[in-house]
Design an enzyme around this catalytic site. Structure first.
Site, short mmCIF file in Angstrom:
data_model
loop_
_atom_site.label_atom_id
_atom_site.label_comp_id
_atom_site.label_asym_id
_atom_site.label_seq_id
_atom_site.Cartn_x
_atom_site.Cartn_y
_atom_site.Cartn_z
N CYS A 5 31.29 0.66 18.07
CA CYS A 5 30.83 1.97 17.66
C CYS A 5 29.94 2.53 18.78
O CYS A 5 29.39 1.78 19.59
CB CYS A 5 30.06 1.90 16.35
N LYS B 120 39.78 2.21 7.64
CA LYS B 120 39.40 2.82 8.92
C LYS B 120 37.89 2.74 9.07
O LYS B 120 37.15 3.03 8.10
CB LYS B 120 39.85 4.29 8.94
O1 LIG Z 1 38.52 6.37 18.56
C1 LIG Z 1 38.44 5.66 17.52
O2 LIG Z 1 38.28 6.10 16.36
C2 LIG Z 1 38.52 4.19 17.77
N1 LIG Z 1 39.53 3.76 18.59
C3 LIG Z 1 39.66 2.43 18.93
O3 LIG Z 1 40.56 2.04 19.69
N2 LIG Z 1 38.77 1.53 18.43
C4 LIG Z 1 37.76 1.90 17.60
O4 LIG Z 1 36.96 1.02 17.18
C5 LIG Z 1 37.62 3.28 17.25
CL1 LIG Z 1 36.33 3.76 16.19
#
Ligand SMILES: O=C(O)c1[nH]c(=O)[nH]c(=O)c1Cl
Length: 314
Positions: A132, A44
């Site tokens: 990010c 993750k």
């Molecule tokens: O809300 C999230 O954690 C998230 N959710 C996504 O769909 N892509 C990402 O790169 C991330 Cl970092």
């Protein structure tokens, strides 16, 4: 027919892996991916410090019985960089390659994580998430080309020219494909691009409740699943054509051997699964492997190289 392939000179039993963020936040999930039939796996996206992320519901599949896709606004919940660095130190690299995804909240946080990874000299492959968050009020890094260029300049020098990759958001304009690729091609150590991250800031509305279906951001969230397949294929092929020195990892809308085949035809060397994995669990790799092999057999392809990137135009 064989699904065997290589990535950055590493052998993989097959081209399938998880998309960062799905089934890869804690050790038990990572161990399940290790035991699954995936050819590789990724952690993750992490920040320097642990995060709880957004209030729930923050992930929903649409039309539950037949999920056409998903919407999420997780808010980067993760155990913090040290947790994933420790996992890279105990991963069994003989079983399958491991990617580590980072998504620092600031440039300095990204550089601090890159610096620790460089010192750790781990075989894990770095995938920097360019979706990010950027400075509040500014577009995400993948959509702020100056910020993206600055990050890549700092990270590649900080990482001592070691090979790494970037996870890109989807682009929807040819000029943006051109501009993003031109930046990426100035960094030879960026050895791969992963296309695509979710399609940002979609809005799903439930007619029965006359309401949005996730809590954060007034219901606005990243779209995954069937809805994003054509956009994912376009981004895979656009960067495959524009970055001949780099590998492309396909992500978006893969739920069977069919979509995996399309991604590889479009130029993907590896293929990631997000929404479908979230819904089915790591057993999906066994199913999709068999389906992909069956399609190859039907078409008389011995291995992935027989059709990789061989998309025809009219
Ligand atoms: O809300 C999230 O954690 C998230 N959710 C996504 O769909 N892509 C990402 O790169 C991330 Cl970092």
């Amino acid at each position: 027919s064989s699904l065997a392939t290589t990535f950055l000179d590493l052998p993989l039993a097959n081209p399938l892996m998880n998309a960062s963020g799905v089934w890869c936040s804690v050790a038990s999930q990572l161990e399940a991916l290790l035991e699954s039939e995936s050819g590789a796996m990724v952690t993750k996206s992490c920040t320097l410090d642990p995060r709880n992320g957004n209030p729930e519901p923050r992930y929903r599949v649409l039309d539950g019985n037949k999920p056409w896709g998903s919407i999420n606004s997780m808010g980067l919940p993760n155990e913090g960089f040290p947790y994933y660095l420790r996992y890279t130190e105990r991963h069994d690299y003989e079983t399958k390659p491991l990617f580590i995804s980072i998504s620092g909240l600031t440039l300095d946080d990204n550089l601090a994580m890159v610096d620790s990874l460089k010192d750790a000299v781990t075989p894990a492959i770095l995938e920097i998430n360019l979706s990010c968050p950027n400075v509040p009020g500014k577009a995400q890094l993948g959509y702020d080309f100056d910020a993206m260029d600055t990050l890549l300049a700092e990270v590649t020098s900080g990482y001592g020219q070691r090979q790494l990759g970037v996870k890109l958001p989807p682009y929807f304009d040819i000029a943006h494909f051109d501009e993003a690729a031109a930046i990426l091609n100035r960094y030879p150590s960026v050895a791969f691009v992963t296309c695509i991250n979710s399609i940002g800031n979609a809005l799903v509305i439930d007619i029965n409740t006359e309401s949005v279906i996730i809590k954060p951001k007034d219901g606005f969230g990243g779209l995954g699943g069937d809805y994003v397949l054509p956009t994912a294929l376009a981004n895979v092929n656009a960067f495959y054509r524009r970055c001949p020195e780099k590998a492309v990892i396909g992500c978006g809308g893969v739920k069977s051997g069919h979509e995996a085949f399309l991604h590889i035809l479009a130029g993907a060397t590896l293929v990631q699964m997000g929404t479908a994995l979230y819904e089915e669990g790591p057993g999906i790799f066994t199913r999709v492997k068999a389906e992909l092999l069956e399609i190859m057999k039907q078409k008389g392809y011995e291995n992935l190289a027989d059709f990789h990137g061989k998309l025809k135009t009219l």
